[in-house]
Design a protein around this motif. Sequence first.
Motif, PDB file in Angstrom:
ATOM      1  N   THR A  77       0.949  -1.141   0.054  1.00  0.00           N
ATOM      2  CA  THR A  77       0.133  -0.015   0.057  1.00  0.00           C
ATOM      3  C   THR A  77       0.857   1.196  -0.017  1.00  0.00           C
ATOM      4  OG1 THR A  77      -0.106   0.130   2.573  1.00  0.00           O
ATOM      5  CG2 THR A  77      -1.807  -1.153   1.389  1.00  0.00           C
ATOM      6  N   ALA A  78       0.336   2.082  -0.604  1.00  0.00           N
ATOM      7  CA  ALA A  78       1.151   3.391  -0.482  1.00  0.00           C
ATOM      8  C   ALA A  78       1.501   3.955   0.751  1.00  0.00           C
ATOM      9  CB  ALA A  78       0.511   4.586  -1.291  1.00  0.00           C
ATOM     10  N   ASP A 113      -3.987   1.696  -2.952  1.00  0.00           N
ATOM     11  CA  ASP A 113      -4.578   2.721  -2.082  1.00  0.00           C
ATOM     12  C   ASP A 113      -3.999   3.955  -2.440  1.00  0.00           C
ATOM     13  OD1 ASP A 113      -6.948   1.732  -0.985  1.00  0.00           O
ATOM     14  OD2 ASP A 113      -6.163   1.088   0.886  1.00  0.00           O
ATOM     15  N   LEU A 114      -3.401   4.170  -3.345  1.00  0.00           N
ATOM     16  CA  LEU A 114      -2.705   5.577  -3.841  1.00  0.00           C
ATOM     17  C   LEU A 114      -3.574   6.829  -3.600  1.00  0.00           C
ATOM     18  CD1 LEU A 114      -0.345   6.697  -4.775  1.00  0.00           C
ATOM     19  CD2 LEU A 114      -1.068   6.625  -7.186  1.00  0.00           C
ATOM     20  N   GLY A 115      -3.172   7.675  -2.941  1.00  0.00           N
ATOM     21  CA  GLY A 115      -4.176   8.850  -2.720  1.00  0.00           C
ATOM     22  C   GLY A 115      -4.498   8.775  -1.231  1.00  0.00           C
ATOM     23  N   VAL A 128       0.425  -1.934 -11.347  1.00  0.00           N
ATOM     24  CA  VAL A 128      -0.914  -1.993 -11.254  1.00  0.00           C
ATOM     25  C   VAL A 128      -1.135  -1.065  -9.954  1.00  0.00           C
ATOM     26  CG1 VAL A 128      -2.879  -3.316 -10.275  1.00  0.00           C
ATOM     27  CG2 VAL A 128      -1.316  -4.270 -11.848  1.00  0.00           C
ATOM     28  N   ILE A 129      -2.237   0.009 -10.062  1.00  0.00           N
ATOM     29  CA  ILE A 129      -2.472   1.086  -9.137  1.00  0.00           C
ATOM     30  C   ILE A 129      -3.784   0.922  -8.828  1.00  0.00           C
ATOM     31  CG2 ILE A 129      -2.615   3.466  -8.581  1.00  0.00           C
ATOM     32  CD1 ILE A 129      -0.250   3.922 -10.280  1.00  0.00           C
ATOM     33  N   THR A 130      -4.410   0.936  -7.338  1.00  0.00           N
ATOM     34  CA  THR A 130      -5.515   1.196  -6.954  1.00  0.00           C
ATOM     35  C   THR A 130      -5.729   2.507  -6.340  1.00  0.00           C
ATOM     36  OG1 THR A 130      -5.503   0.071  -4.867  1.00  0.00           O
ATOM     37  CG2 THR A 130      -5.699  -1.349  -6.532  1.00  0.00           C
ATOM     38  N   SER A 131      -7.003   3.049  -6.261  1.00  0.00           N
ATOM     39  CA  SER A 131      -7.331   4.467  -5.456  1.00  0.00           C
ATOM     40  C   SER A 131      -8.579   4.560  -5.610  1.00  0.00           C
ATOM     41  CB  SER A 131      -6.713   5.435  -6.413  1.00  0.00           C
ATOM     42  OG  SER A 131      -6.884   6.612  -5.979  1.00  0.00           O
ATOM     43  N   GLU A 132      -8.947   5.196  -4.208  1.00  0.00           N
ATOM     44  CA  GLU A 132     -10.376   5.311  -4.040  1.00  0.00           C
ATOM     45  C   GLU A 132     -10.833   6.722  -4.654  1.00  0.00           C
ATOM     46  OE1 GLU A 132     -11.570   5.898   0.037  1.00  0.00           O
ATOM     47  OE2 GLU A 132     -10.385   4.298   0.850  1.00  0.00           O
TER      48      GLU A 132
END
Length: 426
Positions: A115-116, A152-154, A181-185
């Motif tokens: 996670t970031a 959870d970038l951001g 691969v990046i995930t973000s809300e």
Amino acid sequence: MHPLLPGGKADYSQVIPCRCTARMEAGKRRARLETYSNLGALKNFTFEKLSPQGRSGDISSQRRFSAAYDAAIKFVAEPKGWLVFSGPVGSGKTHLAAAIANERIAHDAPAFFITAADLLDHLRSAFAPDSDIPYDRLFDQVRNTPLLILDDLGTQASTPWAQEKLDQLLNHRYSHELPTVITSEKPLAEMDERLRSRLSDTGLCHVFSLEEDATSGADYSWSEGLELQKSMTFAGFDWHRVNLPQEQRENLERAYRLALEFAKSPEGWLVLHGATGCGKTHLAAAIVNFRYQAKKPALFVVVPEFLDHLRSTFSPESKVTYDQMFERVKTTPLLVLDDFGEQSTTPWAQEKLYQVINYRYNAQLPTVITTSRALEDMESRICSRMSDPKLSMDFAILAPDYRSDKRSNGPVKRAYARRGRGNRAE
């Protein structure tokens, strides 16, 4: 053990591991990859435990998730470029990202998941005198790992130091086109400008919005200046015009029923084309009114005006930033692009429209397009997406301008009729 020669005797000049040893070595390698991956409890997050349609009961959200799921499966087979999943908590983006890592490990390939926020905590702790891993080694490992999954970038603390570290990391991977691969809300429009510019690179990045966040200000009402379209409903659409030949009345009725079915369950693309005033804009607006009546989001855009709005956002007095408006059009759950092809054909305009079309094509977002032009007359890269039978329904309306007494027995009618006979709705 020694391999056997063709005659059945042992070849003592060679030594190969037995099956038991090979299984032990494979098990050790798998254990090393799992330890390297940093997945922890997420090692159980696999594609087998994930529904291809996600968990939402909303058809639009299921379609969004299905497109992201298919992209993840393709990415596993050949990790290339960047894959970005955005959506609210519980939309399944972390499960998708972890499933990619687990599947790569199953193929004896490395992947590193973090996670970031944890990454920044690790980097801070690496400054400590008693740290087992020097800061430079840890940062280099994350920057150059064959496949990085940044979750959870951001959500991390956005101090100048944290922002600088993330910029260095992502700039390096972007410049070297390393699979990520990046995930973000956060939706793309709300991300930092430097990151947003990289994620908007359609040549490298594929961005998928998994689910519409109820708090994201989705489009549930008409914009100013569209009062006429606001009054265009299915009930007010006159498809049985007495002054039309039977063939045209039947064609208009099919267009009406096709648009109504699309409004009930938006899926894929619907391209309506025909002469000016034939009723295609009325049907497109009726779809939006139908969705608003059902409390569902949709956005109606007149293409030439949309481009004018984008140009105006460059003005210092503009209250809406360019990126906010552009991302709103790109990512809205249901988009109507009215009068496509009537805009000025400058290179800038063509590129902006292609970016919208390409994004929605890759994400398979429901889209309605009206145009007075034949598809083959459009730019090839746009035409190829609009005419893809796997995603798009192309329907030609044969009726003439209903505001006049013209009969559609001229060249315009014949040009559209050739395409109209191939429509599935017939």
